[in-house]
Design a protein around this motif. Sequence first.
Motif, PDB file in Angstrom:
ATOM      1  N   VAL A 208       0.775  -1.252  -0.050  1.00 20.10           N
ATOM      2  CA  VAL A 208      -0.206  -0.031   0.053  1.00 20.10           C
ATOM      3  C   VAL A 208       0.916   1.450   0.045  1.00 20.10           C
ATOM      4  CG1 VAL A 208      -1.854   1.203   1.118  1.00 20.10           C
ATOM      5  CG2 VAL A 208      -1.864  -1.290   1.226  1.00 20.10           C
ATOM      6  N   ALA A 209       0.590   2.076  -0.871  1.00 23.22           N
ATOM      7  CA  ALA A 209       1.413   3.491  -0.924  1.00 23.22           C
ATOM      8  C   ALA A 209       0.498   4.558  -0.423  1.00 23.22           C
ATOM      9  CB  ALA A 209       1.756   3.762  -2.438  1.00 23.22           C
ATOM     10  N   ILE A 210       0.935   5.416   0.342  1.00 21.33           N
ATOM     11  CA  ILE A 210       0.184   6.678   0.861  1.00 21.33           C
ATOM     12  C   ILE A 210       0.777   7.869   0.119  1.00 21.33           C
ATOM     13  CG2 ILE A 210      -0.497   7.983   2.873  1.00 21.33           C
ATOM     14  CD1 ILE A 210      -1.373   4.964   3.073  1.00 21.33           C
ATOM     15  N   VAL A 211      -0.118   8.504  -0.588  1.00 21.74           N
ATOM     16  CA  VAL A 211       0.444   9.673  -1.311  1.00 21.74           C
ATOM     17  C   VAL A 211      -0.537  10.801  -1.262  1.00 21.74           C
ATOM     18  CG1 VAL A 211       1.321   8.164  -3.273  1.00 21.74           C
ATOM     19  CG2 VAL A 211      -1.058   9.046  -3.553  1.00 21.74           C
ATOM     20  N   GLY A 212      -0.028  11.935  -1.736  1.00 24.72           N
ATOM     21  CA  GLY A 212      -0.890  13.182  -1.305  1.00 24.72           C
ATOM     22  C   GLY A 212      -0.253  14.357  -1.504  1.00 24.72           C
ATOM     23  N   ARG A 213      -0.772  15.654  -1.240  1.00 22.68           N
ATOM     24  CA  ARG A 213      -0.259  16.867  -1.416  1.00 22.68           C
ATOM     25  C   ARG A 213       0.797  17.083  -0.015  1.00 22.68           C
ATOM     26  NH1 ARG A 213      -3.021  20.898  -0.539  1.00 22.68           N
ATOM     27  NH2 ARG A 213      -5.067  19.912   0.005  1.00 22.68           N
ATOM     28  N   PRO A 214       1.559  17.769   0.047  1.00 24.46           N
ATOM     29  CA  PRO A 214       2.568  18.192   1.212  1.00 24.46           C
ATOM     30  C   PRO A 214       1.737  18.505   2.339  1.00 24.46           C
ATOM     31  CG  PRO A 214       3.593  19.229  -0.774  1.00 24.46           C
ATOM     32  CD  PRO A 214       2.303  18.706  -1.182  1.00 24.46           C
ATOM     33  N   ASN A 215       1.861  18.038   3.660  1.00 28.37           N
ATOM     34  CA  ASN A 215       1.343  18.560   4.559  1.00 28.37           C
ATOM     35  C   ASN A 215       0.015  17.973   4.982  1.00 28.37           C
ATOM     36  OD1 ASN A 215       2.351  19.658   7.093  1.00 28.37           O
ATOM     37  ND2 ASN A 215       1.137  21.311   6.984  1.00 28.37           N
ATOM     38  N   ALA A 216      -0.396  16.774   4.249  1.00 27.48           N
ATOM     39  CA  ALA A 216      -1.824  16.531   4.291  1.00 27.48           C
ATOM     40  C   ALA A 216      -1.877  15.293   5.652  1.00 27.48           C
ATOM     41  CB  ALA A 216      -2.127  15.603   2.849  1.00 27.48           C
ATOM     42  N   GLY A 217      -0.690  14.924   6.098  1.00 26.18           N
ATOM     43  CA  GLY A 217      -0.592  14.138   7.075  1.00 26.18           C
ATOM     44  C   GLY A 217      -0.534  12.566   7.127  1.00 26.18           C
ATOM     45  N   LYS A 218       0.284  12.143   5.683  1.00 26.51           N
ATOM     46  CA  LYS A 218       0.573  10.946   5.382  1.00 26.51           C
ATOM     47  C   LYS A 218       1.483  10.165   6.440  1.00 26.51           C
ATOM     48  CE  LYS A 218       2.575  12.602   1.566  1.00 26.51           C
ATOM     49  NZ  LYS A 218       1.911  13.941   1.854  1.00 26.51           N
ATOM     50  N   SER A 219       2.600  10.891   6.670  1.00 28.35           N
ATOM     51  CA  SER A 219       3.633  10.345   7.770  1.00 28.35           C
ATOM     52  C   SER A 219       2.675  10.018   9.247  1.00 28.35           C
ATOM     53  CB  SER A 219       4.718  11.290   8.185  1.00 28.35           C
ATOM     54  OG  SER A 219       5.552  11.251   6.768  1.00 28.35           O
ATOM     55  N   THR A 220       2.048  11.116   9.821  1.00 31.39           N
ATOM     56  CA  THR A 220       1.294  11.105  10.771  1.00 31.39           C
ATOM     57  C   THR A 220       0.422   9.864  10.605  1.00 31.39           C
ATOM     58  OG1 THR A 220       1.496  13.310  11.083  1.00 31.39           O
ATOM     59  CG2 THR A 220      -0.202  12.188  12.558  1.00 31.39           C
ATOM     60  N   LEU A 221      -0.423   9.591   9.717  1.00 27.49           N
ATOM     61  CA  LEU A 221      -1.266   8.319   9.508  1.00 27.49           C
ATOM     62  C   LEU A 221      -0.414   7.107   9.741  1.00 27.49           C
ATOM     63  CD1 LEU A 221      -4.101   7.139   8.431  1.00 27.49           C
ATOM     64  CD2 LEU A 221      -3.208   7.400   6.500  1.00 27.49           C
ATOM     65  N   ILE A 222       0.707   7.043   9.051  1.00 33.04           N
ATOM     66  CA  ILE A 222       1.343   5.669   8.977  1.00 33.04           C
ATOM     67  C   ILE A 222       1.878   5.303  10.538  1.00 33.04           C
ATOM     68  CG2 ILE A 222       3.530   4.368   8.303  1.00 33.04           C
ATOM     69  CD1 ILE A 222       2.990   5.583   5.667  1.00 33.04           C
ATOM     70  N   ASN A 223       2.387   6.489  11.234  1.00 28.85           N
ATOM     71  CA  ASN A 223       2.826   6.314  12.602  1.00 28.85           C
ATOM     72  C   ASN A 223       1.348   6.085  13.527  1.00 28.85           C
ATOM     73  OD1 ASN A 223       5.439   7.197  12.323  1.00 28.85           O
ATOM     74  ND2 ASN A 223       5.010   9.340  12.839  1.00 28.85           N
ATOM     75  N   ARG A 224       0.387   6.351  13.167  1.00 31.34           N
ATOM     76  CA  ARG A 224      -0.784   5.927  13.975  1.00 31.34           C
ATOM     77  C   ARG A 224      -0.912   4.443  13.815  1.00 31.34           C
ATOM     78  NH1 ARG A 224      -3.127   7.442  18.429  1.00 31.34           N
ATOM     79  NH2 ARG A 224      -2.495   9.409  17.821  1.00 31.34           N
ATOM     80  N   PHE A 225      -0.860   3.992  12.453  1.00 27.35           N
ATOM     81  CA  PHE A 225      -1.055   2.460  12.183  1.00 27.35           C
ATOM     82  C   PHE A 225      -0.050   1.703  13.031  1.00 27.35           C
ATOM     83  CE2 PHE A 225      -3.567   3.439   8.183  1.00 27.35           C
ATOM     84  CZ  PHE A 225      -4.523   2.733   8.399  1.00 27.35           C
ATOM     85  N   LEU A 226       1.087   2.179  13.137  1.00 21.27           N
ATOM     86  CA  LEU A 226       2.048   1.479  13.553  1.00 21.27           C
ATOM     87  C   LEU A 226       2.159   1.515  15.324  1.00 21.27           C
ATOM     88  CD1 LEU A 226       5.205   2.403  11.523  1.00 21.27           C
ATOM     89  CD2 LEU A 226       3.850   0.200  11.349  1.00 21.27           C
ATOM     90  N   GLY A 227       1.391   2.656  15.909  1.00 20.58           N
ATOM     91  CA  GLY A 227       1.582   2.874  17.179  1.00 20.58           C
ATOM     92  C   GLY A 227       2.799   3.332  17.831  1.00 20.58           C
ATOM     93  N   GLU A 228       3.588   3.963  17.003  1.00 22.64           N
ATOM     94  CA  GLU A 228       5.063   4.407  17.294  1.00 22.64           C
ATOM     95  C   GLU A 228       5.441   5.648  16.411  1.00 22.64           C
ATOM     96  OE1 GLU A 228       8.563   2.274  16.395  1.00 22.64           O
ATOM     97  OE2 GLU A 228       7.097   0.586  15.817  1.00 22.64           O
ATOM     98  N   ASP A 229       6.309   6.447  16.889  1.00 22.12           N
ATOM     99  CA  ASP A 229       6.842   7.634  15.872  1.00 22.12           C
ATOM    100  C   ASP A 229       7.867   7.055  15.069  1.00 22.12           C
ATOM    101  OD1 ASP A 229       5.034   9.351  17.031  1.00 22.12           O
ATOM    102  OD2 ASP A 229       6.464   9.963  18.859  1.00 22.12           O
ATOM    103  N   ARG A 230       7.576   5.988  14.309  1.00 28.00           N
ATOM    104  CA  ARG A 230       8.520   5.619  13.457  1.00 28.00           C
ATOM    105  C   ARG A 230       9.009   6.496  12.225  1.00 28.00           C
ATOM    106  NH1 ARG A 230      11.442   4.494  10.032  1.00 28.00           N
ATOM    107  NH2 ARG A 230      12.021   2.713   9.004  1.00 28.00           N
ATOM    108  N   LEU A 231       8.029   7.598  11.747  1.00 27.11           N
ATOM    109  CA  LEU A 231       8.417   8.360  10.573  1.00 27.11           C
ATOM    110  C   LEU A 231       8.458   9.759  11.337  1.00 27.11           C
ATOM    111  CD1 LEU A 231       6.139   6.997   7.775  1.00 27.11           C
ATOM    112  CD2 LEU A 231       8.595   6.387   7.911  1.00 27.11           C
TER     113      LEU A 231
END
Length: 476
Positions: A208-231
């Motif tokens: 699964v790729a997460i794409v979008g405009r800058p500052n749309a919250g892509k990295s925050t979304l993945i961190n929430r899935f992982l449950g840690e500040d990975r990105l």
Amino acid sequence: MSFTVAIVGRPNVGKSTLFNRLVGKKLALVDDTPGVTRDRRPGDAKLVDLRFTIIDTAGLEETGPDTLEGRMRAQTEMAIQEADLTLFVVDAKMGLTPLDKTFGELLRRSGKPVVLVANKSEARGSDGGFYDAFTLGLGEPVPISAEHGQGMIDLRDAIVEAIGDERAFAGENDEEAVTDVSIPAGELEGDEDEEIEPVYDDTKPLRVAIVGRPNAGKSTLINRFLGEDRLLTGPEAGITRDSISVEWDWRGRTIKMFDTAGMRRKARVQEKLEKLSVADALRAIRFAETVVIVFDATIPFEKQDLQIVDLVLREGRAAVLAFNKWDLVEHPQEVLADLREKTERLLPQARGIRAVPISGQTGYGLDKLMQNIIDTDKVWNKRISTAKLNRWLEGVQVQHPPPAVSGRRLKLKYMTQVKARPPAFMISCTRPDAVPEHYLRYLTNGLRADFQMPGVPIRIHLKASENPFESRKKRR
């Protein structure tokens, strides 16, 4: 992989170049600009007879924890804690700096094995920097050139000495035991009997790729899935540069997610580094199976949002829309109704595309988003038997016959599905070049509605039917 190695050092000493050399691919972005790498990127490394996991990290800098550089340093320190061994890279051409000495002390305090690497040792005048590296007190430096591949044997020997033979070759026997990997029938695309509709494999890992405009919250979304500040995240736009992959399990299924750089309008992309980041994001889209396009729910359906969706569909990927920052929306029911209306009106090429309101900050709607990703992937992999397709084709022609072109009626004779991922169909007909676009749209929309295939790109190819008397005409 038997052990994990982190590459650390101050900015622009060649860490990403060494990472690419060890993984054998140009995965990490490389540029003369200091501070290109921001997130920590893992990869599978091969060095002569060693196999291990390598982690590329951001350049270490002395700065406050609330700044972007401070958050980058925190990511690097987490990589050092995870790793079994650290490669501390210094620039032999430029020589030591106070930063090198500060971080050498940091690595000594970590208690982990350290291999000191003097990069750019092929340059003229690098001897002085190489001998200065002895003053760090981390042992004898290994002179290498990551750019040209020099000194790799010496680096291999230093790694084995630092971590020990037992740890360095721990997983070798297991890897040798795997001698034959057979591919089950039906795994290769096109192997399926077209009269048998295969069952969807819900155990296969999903990309699964997460794409979008800058500052749309892509990295925050993945961190929430992982449950840690990975990105790395923050209020600054355009933090992510490399496409970083992370793996996690959702309800027993392995999900490999790719975080990508924000994609701005092409006219605004001027810097070379941003062009490299966008190119990396495009590669992630092509490699993925399902693509989640993240919209900022407070300012949705900007022109760039629509162009990104169109790009994903033209690449043939399964697409899901995620309206992020839903916790900032006032009157959510009214906004949701408006978004659904705009989705249908502005994206007619993806009729029925799934759209989910979410919040990467609070975790709202993430389970629903994952379920929609799985459902869309099922449609993207769908195969329909030839018998069903031909019965359907006969019915739609009765309901709405093909138009007459130049006084001659077009005939659609036969239909079959030639591939999935995305679904593609071939129709044998008379004069395929004369079939108008509006009739192809009619067939496409009919397939979506009658075979429950919403939101995925559908390809229809037309082929001229063979004339059995063609060879007889040539003999005459």
